[in-house]
Motif scaffolding. Sequence first.
Motif, PDB file in Angstrom:
ATOM      1  N   ILE A   6      16.068  -1.560  21.532  1.00 27.88           N
ATOM      2  CA  ILE A   6      15.249  -0.391  21.196  1.00 27.88           C
ATOM      3  C   ILE A   6      13.893  -0.452  21.883  1.00 27.88           C
ATOM      4  CG2 ILE A   6      14.048   0.783  19.313  1.00 27.88           C
ATOM      5  CD1 ILE A   6      16.401   0.037  17.513  1.00 27.88           C
ATOM      6  N   ILE A   7      13.220  -1.593  21.823  1.00 26.22           N
ATOM      7  CA  ILE A   7      11.880  -1.668  22.428  1.00 26.22           C
ATOM      8  C   ILE A   7      11.965  -1.575  23.953  1.00 26.22           C
ATOM      9  CG2 ILE A   7      10.921  -2.986  20.518  1.00 26.22           C
ATOM     10  CD1 ILE A   7      11.098  -5.495  22.251  1.00 26.22           C
ATOM     11  N   ASN A   8      13.033  -2.085  24.549  1.00 28.00           N
ATOM     12  CA  ASN A   8      13.164  -2.003  26.007  1.00 28.00           C
ATOM     13  C   ASN A   8      13.625  -0.630  26.476  1.00 28.00           C
ATOM     14  OD1 ASN A   8      12.656  -4.727  27.435  1.00 28.00           O
ATOM     15  ND2 ASN A   8      13.895  -5.325  25.679  1.00 28.00           N
ATOM     16  N   SER A  20       8.157  -8.400  25.099  1.00 30.37           N
ATOM     17  CA  SER A  20       6.919  -7.836  24.557  1.00 30.37           C
ATOM     18  C   SER A  20       7.112  -6.364  24.210  1.00 30.37           C
ATOM     19  CB  SER A  20       5.782  -7.986  25.567  1.00 30.37           C
ATOM     20  OG  SER A  20       6.063  -7.237  26.733  1.00 30.37           O
ATOM     21  N   MET A  21       6.174  -5.826  23.443  1.00 27.66           N
ATOM     22  CA  MET A  21       6.204  -4.413  23.100  1.00 27.66           C
ATOM     23  C   MET A  21       5.839  -3.582  24.330  1.00 27.66           C
ATOM     24  SD  MET A  21       7.155  -4.398  19.978  1.00 27.66           S
ATOM     25  CE  MET A  21       6.775  -2.748  19.419  1.00 27.66           C
ATOM     26  N   PRO A  22       6.309  -2.354  24.424  1.00 26.88           N
ATOM     27  CA  PRO A  22       6.002  -1.509  25.585  1.00 26.88           C
ATOM     28  C   PRO A  22       4.505  -1.232  25.716  1.00 26.88           C
ATOM     29  CG  PRO A  22       7.811  -0.593  24.298  1.00 26.88           C
ATOM     30  CD  PRO A  22       7.222  -1.694  23.482  1.00 26.88           C
ATOM     31  N   ILE A  23       4.022  -1.278  26.936  1.00 29.98           N
ATOM     32  CA  ILE A  23       2.630  -0.908  27.192  1.00 29.98           C
ATOM     33  C   ILE A  23       2.449   0.588  26.991  1.00 29.98           C
ATOM     34  CG2 ILE A  23       0.796  -0.866  28.922  1.00 29.98           C
ATOM     35  CD1 ILE A  23       2.132  -3.291  30.217  1.00 29.98           C
ATOM     36  N   GLN A  24       3.393   1.331  27.498  1.00 34.34           N
ATOM     37  CA  GLN A  24       3.413   2.783  27.319  1.00 34.34           C
ATOM     38  C   GLN A  24       4.817   3.191  26.852  1.00 34.34           C
ATOM     39  OE1 GLN A  24       2.510   5.004  30.834  1.00 34.34           O
ATOM     40  NE2 GLN A  24       2.679   7.002  29.833  1.00 34.34           N
ATOM     41  N   TRP A  25       4.880   3.889  25.739  1.00 32.75           N
ATOM     42  CA  TRP A  25       6.172   4.254  25.158  1.00 32.75           C
ATOM     43  C   TRP A  25       6.744   5.450  25.925  1.00 32.75           C
ATOM     44  CZ3 TRP A  25       8.337   1.610  20.934  1.00 32.75           C
ATOM     45  CH2 TRP A  25       7.527   0.623  20.390  1.00 32.75           C
ATOM     46  N   PRO A  38      18.749  -8.569  18.488  1.00 34.69           N
ATOM     47  CA  PRO A  38      19.226  -7.957  19.737  1.00 34.69           C
ATOM     48  C   PRO A  38      19.133  -6.432  19.717  1.00 34.69           C
ATOM     49  CG  PRO A  38      20.705  -9.694  19.045  1.00 34.69           C
ATOM     50  CD  PRO A  38      19.741  -9.483  17.917  1.00 34.69           C
ATOM     51  N   LEU A  39      19.406  -5.820  18.550  1.00 35.21           N
ATOM     52  CA  LEU A  39      19.272  -4.371  18.446  1.00 35.21           C
ATOM     53  C   LEU A  39      17.823  -3.947  18.603  1.00 35.21           C
ATOM     54  CD1 LEU A  39      21.675  -3.731  15.419  1.00 35.21           C
ATOM     55  CD2 LEU A  39      22.179  -3.520  17.853  1.00 35.21           C
ATOM     56  N   PHE A  40      16.917  -4.697  17.980  1.00 33.32           N
ATOM     57  CA  PHE A  40      15.491  -4.414  18.114  1.00 33.32           C
ATOM     58  C   PHE A  40      15.054  -4.581  19.564  1.00 33.32           C
ATOM     59  CE2 PHE A  40      11.090  -6.048  18.127  1.00 33.32           C
ATOM     60  CZ  PHE A  40      10.446  -4.946  17.581  1.00 33.32           C
ATOM     61  N   TRP A  41      15.605  -5.583  20.250  1.00 31.40           N
ATOM     62  CA  TRP A  41      15.272  -5.829  21.657  1.00 31.40           C
ATOM     63  C   TRP A  41      15.696  -4.658  22.527  1.00 31.40           C
ATOM     64  CZ3 TRP A  41      18.003  -6.399  26.233  1.00 31.40           C
ATOM     65  CH2 TRP A  41      17.306  -6.989  27.304  1.00 31.40           C
ATOM     66  N   LEU A  46      19.228   3.356  30.668  1.00 28.36           N
ATOM     67  CA  LEU A  46      20.526   2.900  30.171  1.00 28.36           C
ATOM     68  C   LEU A  46      20.432   2.440  28.723  1.00 28.36           C
ATOM     69  CD1 LEU A  46      23.489   2.145  30.525  1.00 28.36           C
ATOM     70  CD2 LEU A  46      22.750  -0.034  31.485  1.00 28.36           C
ATOM     71  N   MET A  47      19.388   1.694  28.398  1.00 26.38           N
ATOM     72  CA  MET A  47      19.231   1.227  27.022  1.00 26.38           C
ATOM     73  C   MET A  47      18.929   2.390  26.082  1.00 26.38           C
ATOM     74  SD  MET A  47      17.254  -2.395  27.466  1.00 26.38           S
ATOM     75  CE  MET A  47      17.996  -3.686  28.484  1.00 26.38           C
ATOM     76  N   ALA A  48      18.267   3.406  26.578  1.00 26.59           N
ATOM     77  CA  ALA A  48      18.081   4.613  25.766  1.00 26.59           C
ATOM     78  C   ALA A  48      19.426   5.255  25.462  1.00 26.59           C
ATOM     79  CB  ALA A  48      17.168   5.597  26.500  1.00 26.59           C
ATOM     80  N   GLY A  49      20.325   5.246  26.455  1.00 27.25           N
ATOM     81  CA  GLY A  49      21.673   5.755  26.220  1.00 27.25           C
ATOM     82  C   GLY A  49      22.430   4.935  25.200  1.00 27.25           C
ATOM     83  N   LEU A  50      22.249   3.613  25.221  1.00 25.42           N
ATOM     84  CA  LEU A  50      22.893   2.748  24.234  1.00 25.42           C
ATOM     85  C   LEU A  50      22.390   3.038  22.824  1.00 25.42           C
ATOM     86  CD1 LEU A  50      22.842  -0.658  26.165  1.00 25.42           C
ATOM     87  CD2 LEU A  50      24.840   0.768  25.686  1.00 25.42           C
ATOM     88  N   VAL A  51      21.088   3.258  22.703  1.00 28.91           N
ATOM     89  CA  VAL A  51      20.518   3.576  21.386  1.00 28.91           C
ATOM     90  C   VAL A  51      21.077   4.902  20.879  1.00 28.91           C
ATOM     91  CG1 VAL A  51      18.394   4.107  20.137  1.00 28.91           C
ATOM     92  CG2 VAL A  51      18.420   2.250  21.808  1.00 28.91           C
TER      93      VAL A  51
END
Length: 281
Positions: free
Chosen positions: A37-39, A53-58, A32-35, A248-253
């Motif tokens: 981060i990638i999202n 899936s992995m990001p098409i563009q980071w 879930p933590l990896f999920w 939002l997920m960037a804020g969580l990370v």
Amino acid sequence: MRSKFKINIGSRLGISLISLVLIVYFLAVAYPLFWIIINSFKTTDQIYASSWSMPIQWLFSNYVEAWNNGVSKYFLNSVIVTTFSVVITVTLSALSAFGLTRFEFKGKSLILGLLAAGLMFPPQVSLIPLYKLVQTLGIYDTHWALIIPYVAFRISLILLLIRSFFLQIPKELEEAAYLEGCTTFGIFYRIFLPLSKPILWTSALLTAYYAWNEFLFANIFIDTDTTKTITVGLLSFRDALYTNWGVLMAGLVLSALPLVILFLIVQRHFVRGLAEGGVKG
């Protein structure tokens, strides 16, 4: 020979089974933590279309946007509250543990009993009295409205942990220091603190983990947006961003990084402190 062979087979099977359980547990916690981060590097449309899936563009810009949209402010508030909570809790606990370990006085057993009893009551039980007390003291909607309750609810555990560690320090070191003319505080500062680094780091990490992640008090005792910590701030941060889940997920990370880094730095002391801090009571 057969019995030894059976014992070796049994021990290997036991180790393999334990290793399998630990691997499954690690995957259940880490994925879930990896999920997240990638999202955190995706747009909202990409998350809905292919969240696995992995990001098409980071999109590193998600982190910049999260930081600029309020995470920096909440982050700073959490750092202030956590730092003061850790310093006050560990300092008071170490001084009190030294007194309870090296001095005999009336009521010592009663104090230890009250400290142990303090571990039995969850913070939620005292929510209403604390709310009135915070308003009476005039510290509502300030950092102290969180720091004081955090110290109060962690000091019992931390004091008992440090006391257990102090009990293992030989009294001969203390007696030798007295003969050399060292004062009581000098013994505490020059002998006990240097020898107790593992339990002090462990206490700091446990207190920081609690203060950084605490939500209930932070949600009730803090009202204005400029004073909110990151746990509560991310809640309003989500409302402000509506459906921008990547940001939002960037804020969580970003909110999880400090504790992860702190644990990686002190993990050696943390394991040793927990092991040695629970030997005596």
